[in-house]
Design a protein around this motif. Structure first.
Motif, short mmCIF file in Angstrom:
data_model
loop_
_atom_site.label_atom_id
_atom_site.label_comp_id
_atom_site.label_asym_id
_atom_site.label_seq_id
_atom_site.Cartn_x
_atom_site.Cartn_y
_atom_site.Cartn_z
N LYS A 8 0.85 -1.18 0.00
CA LYS A 8 0.00 0.00 0.00
C LYS A 8 0.89 1.23 0.00
O LYS A 8 1.72 1.41 0.89
N PRO A 9 0.75 2.10 -1.00
CA PRO A 9 1.61 3.29 -1.06
C PRO A 9 1.21 4.34 -0.03
O PRO A 9 0.12 4.29 0.55
N ILE A 10 2.10 5.30 0.16
CA ILE A 10 1.77 6.48 0.94
C ILE A 10 1.96 7.69 0.04
O ILE A 10 2.60 7.61 -1.01
N PHE A 11 1.41 8.83 0.47
CA PHE A 11 1.36 9.99 -0.41
C PHE A 11 1.97 11.20 0.27
O PHE A 11 1.86 11.38 1.49
N GLN A 12 2.64 12.02 -0.54
CA GLN A 12 3.31 13.22 -0.06
C GLN A 12 2.71 14.43 -0.77
O GLN A 12 2.63 14.47 -2.00
N GLU A 13 2.25 15.41 0.02
CA GLU A 13 1.74 16.65 -0.55
C GLU A 13 2.90 17.57 -0.93
O GLU A 13 3.88 17.66 -0.20
N PRO A 30 -4.50 12.71 -0.11
CA PRO A 30 -4.85 13.59 1.00
C PRO A 30 -5.36 14.96 0.60
O PRO A 30 -6.07 15.60 1.38
N SER A 31 -5.00 15.45 -0.61
CA SER A 31 -5.46 16.78 -1.02
C SER A 31 -5.26 16.94 -2.52
O SER A 31 -4.70 16.06 -3.18
N ASN A 32 -5.71 18.08 -3.05
CA ASN A 32 -5.50 18.36 -4.48
C ASN A 32 -4.13 18.94 -4.75
O ASN A 32 -3.87 19.48 -5.83
N LYS A 33 -3.24 18.83 -3.80
CA LYS A 33 -1.83 19.20 -3.95
C LYS A 33 -0.95 17.99 -3.63
O LYS A 33 0.08 18.12 -2.97
N THR A 34 -1.37 16.82 -4.09
CA THR A 34 -0.61 15.60 -3.83
C THR A 34 0.37 15.37 -4.98
O THR A 34 -0.05 15.16 -6.12
#
Length: 335
Positions: A8-13, A30-34
């Motif tokens: 499962k990946p993780i995400f960075q804004e 997490p947001s529209n700036k991912t």
């Protein structure tokens, strides 16, 4: 163990990020700036988690520490690679990465960062910054100090399917409108050279790292030409993009069925398009666009059925017999 480990990946804004990771792959971002999907990572700044199976809930870093047999007892003090998908909704900063020796001394033992990019998609007429025009270190410093960025930076047009090898010391930047799969050393060290005078969330100009960047940048720029090699079988194509000190990177384009041989101590795979099935001696495992998996040591042969495209990689030992660019394709298929 002879079955894949799905992660499962993780995400960075990021200030340059967008929504393509959701729009294209259906990830819950997490947001529209991912900006970054850390798809296969054991780096302390973001670790992938096993989705299901015997190791469900464990981080990749925990597996690396607790089960070295899964990785062929690969000789490294840390998991060596990191796979990302990057959504450059805006221009990234112009940057450069150090090599192992410099990072070890100045970045608390961090690895250096040699990386490569597969262009999944991009806007029409998109480009990247790849290299510079300075002929000497003195000219490089002068052009930076005088802000002659248009004269200094080398721009290269790109299209979907392009591949770029980016050794440490290379000035580079992804630009607006690109979706990229990146294979890199497991490092999070970046030196910003130029950032278009953007401000961060605190309202202040983002930090630059000019002194370190000058020290680590290769001058003059030397581009390593990528010469992919192809092996075809039953309508499927295995492309070897690069085979160098730290990693080998492939693209598996499966049209119906392919019988494959694992060529490294373990293999990382990311499904960038399509749907299919991965078959090992322990069973069948569904694959779909956006999946990321690790084939552990011990899976010597396997099959993939369906219609799908996978970017795959495995680590190499620095200082071995690897070439900087793939010369001849490895025997990947039983044909």
């Amino acid at each position: 163990m002879k079955q894949p480990i799905f992660l499962k990946p993780i995400f960075q804004e990021r200030i340059w990020g967008g929504t393509q990771l959701s729009d294209t792959y259906g990830y819950q971002i997490p947001s529209n700036k991912t900006g970054e999907c850390w798809a296969i990572s054991a780096h302390p700044n973001g670790q992938s988690i096993v989705r299901y199976g015997d190791f469900e809930g464990k981080t990749l870093g925990e597996l690396w520490s607790e089960r070295p047999d899964l990785f062929g007892h690969f000789e490294s003090d840390r998991f060596p690679l990191l796979t990302k998908i990057l959504d450059a909704n805006d221009d990234l900063s112009v940057q450069v990465h150090p090599n192992d020796e410099y990072a070890k001394e100045y970045e608390c033992g961090e690895l250096g960062k040699t990386e490569c990019w597969y262009i999944i998609d991009c806007d029409e007429d998109a480009d990247i910054i790849f290299g510079h025009h300075a002929k000497s270190k003195e000219e490089f410093i002068q052009m930076i100090n005088e802000g002659h960025w248009d004269d200094l930076l080398q721009r290269v047009k790109i299209k979907p399917g392009d591949f770029f090898y980016v050794p440490s010391g290379t000035i580079h930047a992804l630009c607006k409108g690109t979706l990229v799969l990146e294979t890199q050393q497991s490092s999070d060290t970046t030196y910003r050279v130029y950032d278009y005078d953007r401000v961060g969330q605190n309202g202040e100009l983002r930090e630059l790292h000019i002194e370190k960047a000058i020290e680590v940048t290769t001058v003059p720029h030397t581009a390593t030409k990528v010469e992919p090699t192809l092996a075809k079988m039953n309508g499927s194509t295995i492309t070897t993009f690069v085979e160098e000190d730290y990693f080998t990177v492939y693209k598996w384009d499966i049209e119906s069925r392919a019988e494959l041989v694992q060529d490294g101590p373990f293999t990382l795979g990311s499904v960038i398009e399509g749907i299919g099935t991965l078959i090992t001696s322990e069973g069948e495992f569904a694959l779909q666009k956006g999946d990321h998996f690790l084939l552990p040591n011990g899976v010597e042969t396997f099959e993939i059925e369906g219609q799908l495209s996978i970017i795959a990689s495995h680590p190499n030992h620095k200082g071995g017999t690897q070439q900087h660019v793939a010369g001849t394709a490895k025997e990947m298929a039983n044909v």
